[in-house]
Scaffold this motif. Structure first.
Motif, PDB file in Angstrom:
ATOM      1  N   ALA A  90      37.420  43.129  50.261  1.00 56.83           N
ATOM      2  CA  ALA A  90      36.060  43.640  51.018  1.00 56.83           C
ATOM      3  C   ALA A  90      36.053  44.879  51.432  1.00 56.83           C
ATOM      4  O   ALA A  90      35.433  45.784  51.382  1.00 56.83           O
ATOM      5  N   SER A  91      37.350  45.229  52.224  1.00 55.58           N
ATOM      6  CA  SER A  91      37.618  46.570  52.834  1.00 55.58           C
ATOM      7  C   SER A  91      37.773  47.547  51.956  1.00 55.58           C
ATOM      8  O   SER A  91      37.300  48.687  52.083  1.00 55.58           O
TER       9      SER A  91
ATOM     10  N   PRO B  44      50.483  46.984  47.732  1.00 53.98           N
ATOM     11  CA  PRO B  44      50.259  47.326  46.223  1.00 53.98           C
ATOM     12  C   PRO B  44      49.394  46.094  45.409  1.00 53.98           C
ATOM     13  O   PRO B  44      49.051  46.666  44.203  1.00 53.98           O
ATOM     14  N   VAL B  45      49.406  45.160  45.861  1.00 53.01           N
ATOM     15  CA  VAL B  45      48.493  43.997  44.973  1.00 53.01           C
ATOM     16  C   VAL B  45      47.572  43.537  45.874  1.00 53.01           C
ATOM     17  O   VAL B  45      47.840  42.971  46.902  1.00 53.01           O
ATOM     18  N   VAL B  46      46.108  43.537  45.225  1.00 56.14           N
ATOM     19  CA  VAL B  46      45.221  42.511  45.825  1.00 56.14           C
ATOM     20  C   VAL B  46      44.486  42.029  44.593  1.00 56.14           C
ATOM     21  O   VAL B  46      43.676  42.807  43.701  1.00 56.14           O
ATOM     22  N   THR B  47      44.623  40.619  44.183  1.00 56.05           N
ATOM     23  CA  THR B  47      44.053  40.085  42.853  1.00 56.05           C
ATOM     24  C   THR B  47      43.153  38.963  43.502  1.00 56.05           C
ATOM     25  O   THR B  47      42.892  38.273  42.644  1.00 56.05           O
ATOM     26  N   THR B  48      42.787  38.661  44.697  1.00 55.27           N
ATOM     27  CA  THR B  48      41.623  37.654  45.149  1.00 55.27           C
ATOM     28  C   THR B  48      40.889  38.129  45.838  1.00 55.27           C
ATOM     29  O   THR B  48      41.002  39.044  46.616  1.00 55.27           O
TER      30      THR B  48
ATOM     31  N   HIS C  49      42.109  44.389  42.062  1.00 57.19           N
ATOM     32  CA  HIS C  49      41.037  43.275  41.360  1.00 57.19           C
ATOM     33  C   HIS C  49      40.142  42.941  42.597  1.00 57.19           C
ATOM     34  O   HIS C  49      40.636  42.011  43.082  1.00 57.19           O
ATOM     35  N   ILE C  50      39.105  43.583  42.603  1.00 56.05           N
ATOM     36  CA  ILE C  50      38.133  43.607  43.717  1.00 56.05           C
ATOM     37  C   ILE C  50      37.069  42.824  43.437  1.00 56.05           C
ATOM     38  O   ILE C  50      36.461  42.834  42.372  1.00 56.05           O
ATOM     39  N   GLY C  51      36.879  41.609  44.191  1.00 58.00           N
ATOM     40  CA  GLY C  51      35.603  40.923  44.061  1.00 58.00           C
ATOM     41  C   GLY C  51      35.291  40.067  45.313  1.00 58.00           C
ATOM     42  O   GLY C  51      35.942  40.032  45.871  1.00 58.00           O
ATOM     43  N   GLY C  52      34.325  38.797  45.078  1.00 60.63           N
ATOM     44  CA  GLY C  52      33.915  37.849  46.162  1.00 60.63           C
ATOM     45  C   GLY C  52      32.470  38.334  46.507  1.00 60.63           C
ATOM     46  O   GLY C  52      32.130  39.346  46.701  1.00 60.63           O
ATOM     47  N   PHE C  53      31.976  36.930  46.723  1.00 64.46           N
ATOM     48  CA  PHE C  53      30.572  36.996  46.790  1.00 64.46           C
ATOM     49  C   PHE C  53      30.021  36.195  48.030  1.00 64.46           C
ATOM     50  O   PHE C  53      28.944  36.032  48.678  1.00 64.46           O
ATOM     51  N   ARG C  54      31.128  35.477  48.880  1.00 62.77           N
ATOM     52  CA  ARG C  54      31.017  34.606  49.784  1.00 62.77           C
ATOM     53  C   ARG C  54      31.286  35.465  51.231  1.00 62.77           C
ATOM     54  O   ARG C  54      32.279  35.921  51.287  1.00 62.77           O
ATOM     55  N   THR C  55      30.379  34.932  52.231  1.00 66.34           N
ATOM     56  CA  THR C  55      30.645  35.396  53.431  1.00 66.34           C
ATOM     57  C   THR C  55      32.145  34.888  54.081  1.00 66.34           C
ATOM     58  O   THR C  55      32.167  33.624  53.802  1.00 66.34           O
ATOM     59  N   PRO C  56      32.762  35.598  54.875  1.00 66.45           N
ATOM     60  CA  PRO C  56      32.836  36.842  55.273  1.00 66.45           C
ATOM     61  C   PRO C  56      33.099  37.907  54.484  1.00 66.45           C
ATOM     62  O   PRO C  56      33.494  39.125  54.840  1.00 66.45           O
ATOM     63  N   PHE C  57      33.739  37.428  53.332  1.00 68.23           N
ATOM     64  CA  PHE C  57      34.248  38.468  52.561  1.00 68.23           C
ATOM     65  C   PHE C  57      33.729  38.844  51.199  1.00 68.23           C
ATOM     66  O   PHE C  57      34.181  38.893  50.084  1.00 68.23           O
TER      67      PHE C  57
END
Length: 264
Positions: free
Chosen positions: A246-247, A236-240, A180-188
Motif C-alpha cells: 500500500a505504501s 528487495p521483495v514485496v509480493t503480497t 508485485h503490488i495489489g490489495g483491496f482490503r482495508t487497511p492495506f
C-alpha cells in the motif's frame, strides 16, 4: 385563409391534444436517453504513456540509479489503469474497456483509445489498479484475463503493478528484486486514483468525431522516491498485499504527468 377556431370540432381538438402529448413524450425520452449516456455524442481520446526514469526512456536491461544511489536494471514493468474520466463541471467516464494493462514489453499497450462525452474538461483522472468488485468477480477476459500474469488468487485479487529487475544491492539470488503490488482490503488497500489537471491549455473541448491525444510521462523514479522511501537493499521483495504494498502504491500514483495535448 386560416380556419376560424369556431370551426374546430371536438374530435379535431382531441386529436391535436393527443399529438402534442406524443411530441412532448418523444422529446422527454430523447432527453432521458441523452442524460443516461445511451445516445450521448462523444469524441475520441487517445492516451499515450511514456515510461521514463528521471527524464530518460525506460528500456528493459538498461541501468538506472534511484535517489538512494542504488543501481539497478528493469526487466518487467506492468501496470493496470482504468475507469478513465474527464474532470470539469460535468465529469464523465470514458467509454471503452474498463481496464487496460500497460506493459513495457508491449509498446502497443502503452496507447489507449477511448471515447469521451463531448464537453469541456479541465483535467483527467483514472484508477491505478483494479476496483475491489472486479477483484472478486470470478474469471474475466481481456486485460483482466489471469493469463496476463497479473492475478494472485480469488482471495487476494489482482496485481495492480509489477516491477522486476536486478540490482547489486539486492540480497536475493542473482540480485533480483520483485515488487508485485495489489490489495483491496482495508487497511492495506492499494487502489489509487491519479488526478491530473490540464495546464497548457488549461481546458480542452471534446468534439464529436474529433480526436484528442494526451501524452503522459510515467516517471518510474517515483516508485522509489515519495512518501515511502523505498530502498532495494532493505526491501528487495514485496509480493503480497500489506502495508509495504500500500505504501509503494502511494509512491507510484504520483509518477504521472501530462506533457502535451494535441487536438484534431
Amino acid at each position: 385563409m386560416p380556419r376560424p377556431l369556431t370551426y374546430l370540432t371536438p374530435r379535431s381538438i382531441l386529436l391535436t391534444a393527443v399529438g402534442l402529448i406524443l411530441l412532448a413524450l418523444t422529446a422527454c425520452q430523447k432527453q432521458l436517453n441523452f442524460e443516461s449516456g445511451q445516445t450521448s455524442p462523444g469524441g475520441k481520446i487517445r492516451l499515450i504513456f511514456f515510461p521514463t526514469f528521471n527524464g530518460s526512456p525506460v528500456l528493459p536491461g538498461l541501468s538506472y540509479t534511484n535517489i538512494a544511489g542504488e543501481p539497478f536494471s528493469i526487466q518487467v514493468f506492468k501496470l493496470y489503469v482504468g475507469k478513465i474520466r474527464g474532470n470539469g463541471n460535468q465529469p464523465a467516464e470514458a467509454d471503452g474497456e474498463p481496464y487496460y494493462l500497460l506493459d513495457l514489453a508491449k509498446p502497443s499497450s502503452l496507447q489507449i483509445d477511448a471515447t469521451l462525452k463531448t464537453g469541456t474538461y479541465n483535467g483527467l483522472a483514472f484508477l491505478v489498479g483494479v476496483d475491489s468488485a472486479r477483484n472478486v468477480s470470478g474469471v474475466q477476459s481481456g486485460a483482466l484475463d489471469p493469463a496476463n500474469g497479473m492475478f494472485w488468487t480469488w482471495n487476494t485479487g489482482y496485481i495492480y503493478a509489477k516491477l522486476e529487475g536486478n540490482s547489486p544491492v539486492s540480497n536475493q539470488i542473482n540480485g533480483k528484486f520483485e515488487y508485485h503490488i495489489g490489495g483491496f482490503r482495508t487497511p492495506f488497500n492499494a487502489i489509487r486514483e491519479a488526478k491530473l489537471s490540464f495546464t497548457q491549455p488549461s481546458t480542452i473541448t471534446i468534439k464529436e468525431d474529433g480526436l484528442t491525444t494526451i501524452y503522459l510521462r510515467m516517471d518510474l523514479a517515483k516508485w522509489f522516491d515519495g512518501p515511502y522511501p523505498l530502498r532495494i537493499a532493505n526491501l528487495p521483495v514485496v509480493t503480497t498485499p500489506g502495508a509495504e504494498a500500500a505504501s509503494i502504491a502511494g509512491n507510484y500514483v504520483n509518477m504521472f504527468s501530462i506533457t502535451q495535448i494535441e487536438q484534431e
